[in-house]
Design a protein around this motif. Structure first.
Motif, PDB file in Angstrom:
ATOM      1  N   LEU A   1       0.824  -1.216   0.000  1.00  0.00           N
ATOM      2  CA  LEU A   1       0.000   0.000   0.000  1.00  0.00           C
ATOM      3  C   LEU A   1       0.857   1.264   0.000  1.00  0.00           C
ATOM      4  O   LEU A   1       0.359   2.355  -0.250  1.00  0.00           O
ATOM      5  CB  LEU A   1      -0.945  -0.004   1.206  1.00  0.00           C
ATOM      6  CG  LEU A   1      -1.986  -1.132   1.230  1.00  0.00           C
ATOM      7  CD1 LEU A   1      -2.817  -1.061   2.500  1.00  0.00           C
ATOM      8  CD2 LEU A   1      -2.895  -1.056   0.012  1.00  0.00           C
TER       9      LEU A   1
ATOM     10  N   GLY B   1       5.430  -6.376   8.231  1.00  0.00           N
ATOM     11  CA  GLY B   1       4.257  -6.567   9.095  1.00  0.00           C
ATOM     12  C   GLY B   1       2.980  -6.634   8.286  1.00  0.00           C
ATOM     13  O   GLY B   1       2.052  -5.857   8.506  1.00  0.00           O
TER      14      GLY B   1
ATOM     15  N   LYS C   1      -8.176  -4.148  -4.542  1.00  0.00           N
ATOM     16  CA  LYS C   1      -8.902  -5.193  -3.813  1.00  0.00           C
ATOM     17  C   LYS C   1      -9.397  -6.257  -4.796  1.00  0.00           C
ATOM     18  O   LYS C   1     -10.077  -5.969  -5.752  1.00  0.00           O
ATOM     19  CB  LYS C   1     -10.061  -4.579  -3.042  1.00  0.00           C
ATOM     20  CG  LYS C   1     -10.748  -5.525  -2.080  1.00  0.00           C
ATOM     21  CD  LYS C   1     -11.644  -4.767  -1.123  1.00  0.00           C
ATOM     22  CE  LYS C   1     -12.768  -4.037  -1.840  1.00  0.00           C
ATOM     23  NZ  LYS C   1     -13.648  -4.931  -2.619  1.00  0.00           N
TER      24      LYS C   1
ATOM     25  N   LEU D   1      -7.109  -8.367   6.008  1.00  0.00           N
ATOM     26  CA  LEU D   1      -8.264  -7.479   6.013  1.00  0.00           C
ATOM     27  C   LEU D   1      -9.385  -8.118   6.827  1.00  0.00           C
ATOM     28  O   LEU D   1      -9.612  -9.323   6.729  1.00  0.00           O
ATOM     29  CB  LEU D   1      -8.750  -7.222   4.581  1.00  0.00           C
ATOM     30  CG  LEU D   1      -7.714  -6.678   3.601  1.00  0.00           C
ATOM     31  CD1 LEU D   1      -8.385  -6.326   2.271  1.00  0.00           C
ATOM     32  CD2 LEU D   1      -6.976  -5.471   4.153  1.00  0.00           C
ATOM     33  N   MET D   2     -10.084  -7.305   7.597  1.00  0.00           N
ATOM     34  CA  MET D   2     -11.189  -7.759   8.445  1.00  0.00           C
ATOM     35  C   MET D   2     -10.881  -9.078   9.162  1.00  0.00           C
ATOM     36  O   MET D   2     -11.574 -10.081   8.953  1.00  0.00           O
ATOM     37  CB  MET D   2     -12.471  -7.934   7.626  1.00  0.00           C
ATOM     38  CG  MET D   2     -13.189  -6.636   7.352  1.00  0.00           C
ATOM     39  SD  MET D   2     -14.889  -6.919   6.832  1.00  0.00           S
ATOM     40  CE  MET D   2     -15.023  -5.751   5.487  1.00  0.00           C
TER      41      MET D   2
ATOM     42  N   GLU E   1     -11.578  -9.950  11.956  1.00  0.00           N
ATOM     43  CA  GLU E   1     -12.705 -10.355  12.803  1.00  0.00           C
ATOM     44  C   GLU E   1     -13.667 -11.293  12.087  1.00  0.00           C
ATOM     45  O   GLU E   1     -14.499 -11.944  12.716  1.00  0.00           O
ATOM     46  CB  GLU E   1     -13.439  -9.121  13.356  1.00  0.00           C
ATOM     47  CG  GLU E   1     -14.205  -8.283  12.320  1.00  0.00           C
ATOM     48  CD  GLU E   1     -13.344  -7.265  11.591  1.00  0.00           C
ATOM     49  OE1 GLU E   1     -12.105  -7.337  11.710  1.00  0.00           O
ATOM     50  OE2 GLU E   1     -13.912  -6.413  10.878  1.00  0.00           O
ATOM     51  N   MET E   2     -13.557 -11.396  10.763  1.00  0.00           N
ATOM     52  CA  MET E   2     -14.437 -12.288  10.008  1.00  0.00           C
ATOM     53  C   MET E   2     -13.932 -13.728  10.031  1.00  0.00           C
ATOM     54  O   MET E   2     -14.639 -14.655   9.596  1.00  0.00           O
ATOM     55  CB  MET E   2     -14.566 -11.813   8.559  1.00  0.00           C
ATOM     56  CG  MET E   2     -15.415 -10.570   8.407  1.00  0.00           C
ATOM     57  SD  MET E   2     -17.176 -10.944   8.618  1.00  0.00           S
ATOM     58  CE  MET E   2     -17.785  -9.343   9.143  1.00  0.00           C
ATOM     59  N   GLY E   3     -12.712 -13.930  10.490  1.00  0.00           N
ATOM     60  CA  GLY E   3     -12.192 -15.287  10.641  1.00  0.00           C
ATOM     61  C   GLY E   3     -11.985 -16.032   9.330  1.00  0.00           C
ATOM     62  O   GLY E   3     -12.052 -17.261   9.291  1.00  0.00           O
TER      63      GLY E   3
ATOM     64  N   PHE F   1      -5.807   1.483  -2.857  1.00  0.00           N
ATOM     65  CA  PHE F   1      -6.085   0.199  -2.215  1.00  0.00           C
ATOM     66  C   PHE F   1      -6.695  -0.788  -3.211  1.00  0.00           C
ATOM     67  O   PHE F   1      -7.906  -0.869  -3.360  1.00  0.00           O
ATOM     68  CB  PHE F   1      -7.052   0.479  -1.058  1.00  0.00           C
ATOM     69  CG  PHE F   1      -7.190  -0.629  -0.070  1.00  0.00           C
ATOM     70  CD1 PHE F   1      -6.451  -0.634   1.104  1.00  0.00           C
ATOM     71  CD2 PHE F   1      -8.079  -1.672  -0.296  1.00  0.00           C
ATOM     72  CE1 PHE F   1      -6.593  -1.637   2.023  1.00  0.00           C
ATOM     73  CE2 PHE F   1      -8.217  -2.699   0.619  1.00  0.00           C
ATOM     74  CZ  PHE F   1      -7.480  -2.677   1.777  1.00  0.00           C
TER      75      PHE F   1
ATOM     76  N   PRO G   1       1.237  -2.624   5.049  1.00  0.00           N
ATOM     77  CA  PRO G   1       0.680  -1.311   5.425  1.00  0.00           C
ATOM     78  C   PRO G   1       1.645  -0.179   5.077  1.00  0.00           C
ATOM     79  O   PRO G   1       2.859  -0.388   5.017  1.00  0.00           O
ATOM     80  CB  PRO G   1       0.497  -1.438   6.933  1.00  0.00           C
ATOM     81  CG  PRO G   1       1.395  -2.528   7.361  1.00  0.00           C
ATOM     82  CD  PRO G   1       1.563  -3.452   6.208  1.00  0.00           C
ATOM     83  N   PRO G   2       1.099   1.016   4.854  1.00  0.00           N
ATOM     84  CA  PRO G   2       1.968   2.148   4.547  1.00  0.00           C
ATOM     85  C   PRO G   2       2.880   2.450   5.738  1.00  0.00           C
ATOM     86  O   PRO G   2       2.436   2.359   6.890  1.00  0.00           O
ATOM     87  CB  PRO G   2       0.998   3.302   4.314  1.00  0.00           C
ATOM     88  CG  PRO G   2      -0.360   2.723   4.320  1.00  0.00           C
ATOM     89  CD  PRO G   2      -0.307   1.390   4.953  1.00  0.00           C
TER      90      PRO G   2
ATOM     91  N   ILE H   1      -0.602  -7.474   6.803  1.00  0.00           N
ATOM     92  CA  ILE H   1      -1.834  -7.624   7.599  1.00  0.00           C
ATOM     93  C   ILE H   1      -2.956  -8.290   6.799  1.00  0.00           C
ATOM     94  O   ILE H   1      -2.937  -8.322   5.576  1.00  0.00           O
ATOM     95  CB  ILE H   1      -2.342  -6.246   8.103  1.00  0.00           C
ATOM     96  CG1 ILE H   1      -2.427  -5.269   6.924  1.00  0.00           C
ATOM     97  CG2 ILE H   1      -1.461  -5.718   9.201  1.00  0.00           C
ATOM     98  CD1 ILE H   1      -3.261  -4.057   7.226  1.00  0.00           C
TER      99      ILE H   1
END
Lengths: 244, 290
Positions: free
Chosen positions: A18, A193, A81, A197-198, A200-202, A79, A211-212, A195
């Motif tokens: 990004l 590092g 996607k 996305l979301m 929490e959605m598992g 971004f 990440p920037p 990452i």
């Protein structure tokens, strides 16, 4: 069978930087170009030359602005996607016809269009908006990770990467095997590092986003007001001009 | 979510159909001959009609038959299979009652159980979606089952039992609305978690990826009629629950009562089911700054 494999030999996917993406949408265009003429039915457009053109795309570039919580300049982030080829892909298990599947050999999530009935439930199950039902063909379209390029021995070796990766002029997209800790993408993710996305959605996405990096804090070495009172020749010029 | 009429009709009427079939399977009422014929015509008609209407929203209908194959993982597949099993189980039971004046009690009970499992599988298609926080709750299957049993009970003429279920339905519906409102449209997900940019700070959409529409926006970031949501909730509650219960308690029971009772309930059910889709929000809307 739309049950997910317990593990895959490889985990092919993308690491998207990004910090490097300039938002030129070249990946969007090349993705559309390659995928409209290869694997599966074409990516149709409707009203292509009219007032409200729209159509199927497998990759789209959003642009966001993040305001650092500690103050300072906002950051603009382009971004891209597309499908993240999740390890725990909810789009696969919901499929009633067996059209959606995750490959055991390389983890690529695909749709067998000969089995798809176009119910759209997989698109509902995907948190990322990675699947679009083609308006003309009525079957689900999604990123294939250019499965018809990466193993294609008819192509020159440098072209055996996804179309989006091949075309990116900034080098923001990296293709590789995340199951191999020594692959280019695994190293990038460790270094920067990477990452999910979301989370929490598992869904345990395979694709990672780098990440920037934090931007420089604006310097307070701003110009001071010392030059307001001219001296010497400039002072004379100032007076002379005011006198006119 | 886009409230597609075909899916609203499918879930509403197949629910009522299987609800009525469940009551008939339980022997409440135990009917034979012409009465049974018309009752089963209604039950099978609504159940099959609902299933057929669900086929209308498919993009590639010729592959619909393959939907019976993935019962191991897919709730949609399980629903199709359970619907067929239920209809087949109750067929000899119905045949016995209509033509032979015989009630095959065990088969009826099994069919009633299967009918409820079918409605449960329908509800799980929506309940399983983590991407739609408003649906992702145990209240969803409870609601679907109560609508099916309550509405089916009205059709079966078991009005007092139905009234009891409708009262519970009203309470659960209000709880579901309250729970959904409390979760917020996208639940725990925010644009910050969706992009991972929360580590920098508050994030907003600067430029959308395309200036026009697309499938995602039309299907999942659909916003319509939210300003009338409160009114529609009132319509749903008053028509589906309140008025039918009051009518059952105050007016003399009979066939004359059945028609307005059922008409009102269906009106309320359709309003509730429309809201079920229209009010539900999908987390993908976050990427579009919604």
């Amino acid at each position: 069978m739309t049950t997910l494999p317990t593990s895959t030999e490889k985990k092919l996917g993308l690491a998207i930087d990004l910090d490097t993406c300039v938002g030129c949408h070249a990946c969007v265009v090349n993705c559309k170009e390659w995928n409209t003429s290869n694997y599966g039915v074409p990516l149709s457009d409707e009203d292509a030359y009219g007032a409200e053109p729209h159509g199927s795309f497998l990759n789209r570039v959003h642009t966001f602005e993040a305001q650092p919580s500690g103050g300072g300049c906002s950051q603009t982030i382009h971004f891209p996607k597309s499908c993240l080829h999740c390890d725990d892909a909810p789009c696969v298990t919901v499929c009633p016809t067996g059209a959606s599947y995750k490959r055991t050999e390389d983890g690529i999530v695909l749709v067998n269009e000969n089995d798809c009935m176009g119910c759209g439930l997989c698109a509902w199950a995907c948190p990322y908006g990675a699947r679009e039902l083609d308006a003309l063909a009525g079957v689900m379209k999604k990123c294939t990770l250019c499965v018809d390029r990466i193993y294609n021995e008819n192509l020159p070796e440098e072209d055996r990467v996804p179309a989006c990766v091949r075309t990116c002029p900034a080098g923001a997209r990296h293709f590789g095997d995340f199951a191999d800790p020594n692959s280019n993408v695994s190293k990038l993710v460790a270094e920067r590092g990477g990452i999910d996305l979301m989370p929490e959605m598992g869904t345990a996405p395979v694709n990672k986003y780098l990440p920037p990096r934090p931007k420089d804090v604006p310097s307070d070495a701003a110009l001071n007001g010392e030059n307001k009172e001219p001296k010497g020749f400039l002072a004379w010029l100032d007076k002379a001009l005011e006198a006119i | 979510m886009h409230p597609a009429p075909s899916v609203i009709f499918f879930t509403a009427f197949s629910g009522l159909g299987f609800g009525l079939l469940a009551w008939l399977g339980l022997g409440l009422p135990t009917v034979t001959g012409w009465t049974a014929f018309f009752m089963y015509l209604l039950g099978y008609g609504m159940a099959v009609g609902g299933l057929v209407s669900s086929v209308f929203h498919l993009g590639n209908k010729k592959n619909a038959v393959k939907a019976f194959s993935q019962w191991r993982s897919s709730w949609l597949s399980r629903e199709g299979i359970m619907a067929v099993i239920t209809l087949l189980t109750l067929a000899p039971y119905a045949f016995g009652q209509v033509f032979l004046d015989t009630t095959l009690r065990p088969l009826g009970l099994l069919g009633a159980l299967f009918a409820m499992v079918t409605v449960f599988t329908t509800s799980m298609i929506y309940t399983q979606l983590k991407t739609v926080p408003r649906w992702n709750t145990p209240l969803t299957p409870i609601l679907f089952l109560l609508f099916s049993i309550g509405g089916g009970g009205l059709f079966a003429g078991q009005v007092h039992a139905a009234a009891a279920f409708l009262v519970v339905l009203g309470v659960v519906q209000v709880l579901a609305w309250m729970q959904g409102d409390a979760k917020g449209a996208t639940g725990d997900s925010t644009l910050e978690t969706a992009t991972g940019l929360g580590r920098i700070g508050k994030t907003r959409l600067l430029e959308p990826p395309h200036s026009g529409q697309n499938y995602l926006l039309k299907e999942m970031a659909y916003t319509v009629g939210r300003k009338h949501a409160v009114k529609l909730r009132a319509v749903a509650l008053i028509c589906a629950v309140l008025l039918p219960v009051i009518m059952i308690l105050l007016l003399p029971n009979g066939h004359a009562l059945a028609v307005p009772l059922i008409a009102l309930h269906i009106l309320g059910l359709l309003a509730a089911r429309w809201l079920f889709f229209a009010e539900a929000a999908h987390v993908v809307r976050l990427y579009y700054g919604k």
